[in-house]
Write an enzyme that holds these catalytic residues in place. Structure first.
Site, PDB file in Angstrom:
ATOM      1  CD1 TRP A 160      -1.097   2.133   0.856  1.00  0.00           C
ATOM      2  CD2 TRP A 160      -0.979   0.689   2.565  1.00  0.00           C
ATOM      3  NE1 TRP A 160      -2.352   2.034   1.411  1.00  0.00           N
ATOM      4  CE2 TRP A 160      -2.308   1.165   2.478  1.00  0.00           C
ATOM      5  CE3 TRP A 160      -0.673  -0.223   3.567  1.00  0.00           C
ATOM      6  CZ2 TRP A 160      -3.326   0.757   3.345  1.00  0.00           C
ATOM      7  CZ3 TRP A 160      -1.680  -0.645   4.437  1.00  0.00           C
ATOM      8  CH2 TRP A 160      -2.980  -0.148   4.310  1.00  0.00           C
ATOM      9  CE  LYS A 184       0.607   4.697  -8.924  1.00  0.00           C
ATOM     10  NZ  LYS A 184       1.035   4.935  -7.523  1.00  0.00           N
ATOM     11  N   PRO A 185       4.699   2.312  -7.414  1.00  0.00           N
ATOM     12  CG  PRO A 185       6.453   3.037  -6.035  1.00  0.00           C
ATOM     13  CD  PRO A 185       6.005   2.976  -7.475  1.00  0.00           C
ATOM     14  CB  ALA A 186       1.354   2.787  -2.319  1.00  0.00           C
ATOM     15  CB  SER A 236      -8.987  -0.149  -2.635  1.00  0.00           C
ATOM     16  OG  SER A 236      -8.943   0.921  -3.556  1.00  0.00           O
ATOM     17  CB  ALA A 238     -12.879   2.274  -4.357  1.00  0.00           C
ATOM     18  CB  THR A 239      -8.219   2.095  -6.864  1.00  0.00           C
ATOM     19  OG1 THR A 239      -8.237   2.882  -5.673  1.00  0.00           O
ATOM     20  CG2 THR A 239      -7.275   2.748  -7.854  1.00  0.00           C
ATOM     21  CD  GLU A 257      -4.962 -11.008  -7.539  1.00  0.00           C
ATOM     22  OE1 GLU A 257      -5.511 -11.185  -6.442  1.00  0.00           O
ATOM     23  OE2 GLU A 257      -4.921 -11.898  -8.410  1.00  0.00           O
ATOM     24  CB  CYS A 291      -5.459  -8.715  -0.108  1.00  0.00           C
ATOM     25  SG  CYS A 291      -4.206  -9.874  -0.676  1.00  0.00           S
ATOM     26  CD  GLU A 387      -9.832  -4.983   2.298  1.00  0.00           C
ATOM     27  OE1 GLU A 387     -10.016  -3.963   1.620  1.00  0.00           O
ATOM     28  OE2 GLU A 387      -9.002  -5.854   1.999  1.00  0.00           O
TER      29      GLU A 387
END
Ligand code: NAD
Length: 491
Positions: A160, A184-186, A236, A238-239, A257, A291, A387
């Site tokens: 996002w 697929k956007p956030a 992220s 984690a994802t 990324e 990022c 982060e």
């Protein structure tokens, strides 16, 4: 006909049609249900977006698969012209797209306009890219050509912070090389992608480009579906782990990324007044939600106080507010979850360091945090170790350069880094010792479509942008012909 005015729109203005359809198999379709979209500057929902069902994601993948044969065999010249037409449509509708981006993402309208224009630039740049084939040998023994073939259906999943630009890092390369795409956007920034879908619906053949929006719950269908050949993911770490695990089951190609905790090291020969502006912008651009923002600043003790004072002076000059107001130079955090996370990091920093300027803004329903400088802080504080992805910068004092380099490298992340010095030769030596995908000298956060970007360590896997990034959307195919059978052709 251009459905949107090219000048900024009025919020919920009478003639304005907010995009409310996804793009599946060339048709603009409603979601199975809907979801609210919140303006982070007010904390109030201002639009309703479609929310896809699992079945609709399956339909999008099926249509991309069905469109693959024709698209991948179409003339490269045709695909180039489609990319240029998309760039034209984005530019023609820049005012409406920028307004929408500010409403849903929060960033100042001038920055939103730059993101929209950057999106068009990235499409246009890729439209001119060279794809080969390359001749590896041309002899009497053999004629060997290296071709680049498309992979198939590419899932493009983005976060996002830069909803349009990060999509433009991926989609043009995927399309030019003959793949078909599902975007697929956030969940908190679906509208610009939906408006993009509406703009491209009449440009791109049915099924070649699909846009679906979800409630942050359907990404795993894309990353595990057997008919998806590649996942190009930004988000992220984690994802990213989950994306890679799902992709493994069918050997999908992945580009990840992911997160970053970029260090910047200021050497003892730097001039604070000369570098402060560049450091400040790289740390606080997009309210720190980048990022490759500077997220840890290592400053030699001899200029620590002076640089701190320069940065504080810049921070106090920032106008924090609603992005739609042209006087605003920093918008809110994009969503409540991120806002709460940064507030938690800030509270921890207050006990482990000294907040010199900034802090949260309590008397607003929006997700605002002032640009915050935290001094006298070091590792062990969440602000240094994690982060933060927000407008809070830790200034970490060092005296020994080897020690600063070791600490800069101690992070699990390795996205970007920078070195600031009056002596570029010296800075270059330090730069070469930093473990990361991009290292800048006397600047940070400088991106362009021809410059590849990649993460080291837990910041990612694979490359985006540049020639290397383009090739990640392709499969090598070697054509090897026995030499004596092509003799005539060679003459
Ligand atoms: P996120 O990982 O929560 O979400 C990113 C996208 O993944 C969203 O579209 C989300 O809906 C989707 N998603 C969520 N769960 C999924 C799953 N299980 N499978 C597939 N997709 C899923 O990230 P975020 O909070 O939206 O974005 C912030 C993060 O993105 C930060 O860590 C930031 O550093 C990173 N980021 C990295 C880059 C880069 O180029 N390295 C650029 C921008 C942002």
């Amino acid at each position: 006909m251009n459905p949107y005015p090219t000048t900024p729109l009025k919020a919920n203005g009478g003639s304005t049609v907010l995009p409310d359809c996804m793009l599946v198999d060339g048709a603009l379709v409603k979601g199975a249900t809907t979801m609210d979209v919140v303006n982070p500057a007010t904390g109030v929902a201002f639009a309703v977006a479609p929310r896809a069902s699992a079945h609709q994601v399956e339909q999008a993948i099926a249509s991309a698969k069905a469109a693959l044969e024709n698209w991948s065999r179409s003339d490269l010249a045709h695909r180039r012209s489609v990319l240029r037409d998309i760039a034209d449509a984005v530019e023609t509708n820049a005012g409406g797209l920028a307004w929408l981006l500010t409403q849903e993402q929060g960033k100042p309208i001038a920055d939103a306009m730059r993101e929209v224009q950057g999106t068009a630039t990235f499409f246009r740049h890729v439209a001119d890219a060279e794809l080969g084939p390359v001749s590896l040998e041309h002899s009497g023994v053999r004629q060997v050509e290296l071709h680049r073939r498309p992979l198939g259906v590419v899932a493009v999943i983005v976060p996002w912070n830069f909803p349009l630009l990060l999509m433009a890092f991926k989609v043009p390369g995927a399309l030019l090389t003959g793949n078909t795409v599902v975007i697929k956007p956030a969940a908190t920034t679906p509208l610009t992608a939906l408006m993009f879908a509406r703009l491209v619906a009449s440009i791109v053949p049915a099924g070649v480009l699909n846009v679906i929006t979800d409630g942050n719950d359907l990404g795993s269908i894309l990353t595990s579906h057997p008919d998806v050949a590649k996942v190009s993911f930004t988000g992220s770490t984690a994802t990213g782990y989950s994306v890679m695990a799902n992709a493994a089951k069918t050997l999908k190609r992945v580009t990840l990324e992911l997160g970053g905790n970029d260090p910047a090291i200021v050497l003892d020969d730097a001039v604070p007044a000369d570098i402060a502006q560049g450091i400040f912008r790289a740390a606080f651009f997009n309210a720190g939600q980048a990022c490759i923002a500077i997220k840890r600043l290592y400053v030699h003790a001899s200029l620590y106080e002076e640089l701190c004072a320069e940065l504080v002076s810049l921070a106090t000059g920032v106008t924090v507010g609603e992005g739609a107001d042209s006087r605003t130079t920093m918008g809110p955090l994009q969503n409540r979850t991120q806002y709460e996370k940064v507030k938690g990091i800030l509270a921890d920093a207050a006990t482990k360091g000294r907040i010199v300027t900034g802090g949260q803004i309590d008397d607003s329903a929006g997700y605002f945090i002032r640009p915050t400088i935290v001094a006298d802080i070091e590792e062990g504080a969440r602000l240094v170790d994690e982060e933060q992805f927000g407008p809070v910068l830790p200034l970490i004092r060092y005296t020994d350069l080897d020690d600063a380099i070791r600490r800069a490298n101690a992070s699990e992340y390795g996205l970007g880094a920078s070195v600031w010095s009056s002596d570029v030769g010296r800075a270059r030596e330090v730069a070469q010792r930093l473990v990361c995908g991009s290292v800048w000298i006397n600047q940070h956060l400088d991106l362009a479509p021809h410059i590849p970007q990649a993460g080291a360590k837990q910041s990612g896997f694979g490359v985006e942008l540049g020639g290397e990034g383009l090739l990640e959307f392709t499969q090598i195919q070697v054509v090897n012909i026995r030499g004596d059978t092509v003799q005539e052709e060679r003459n």
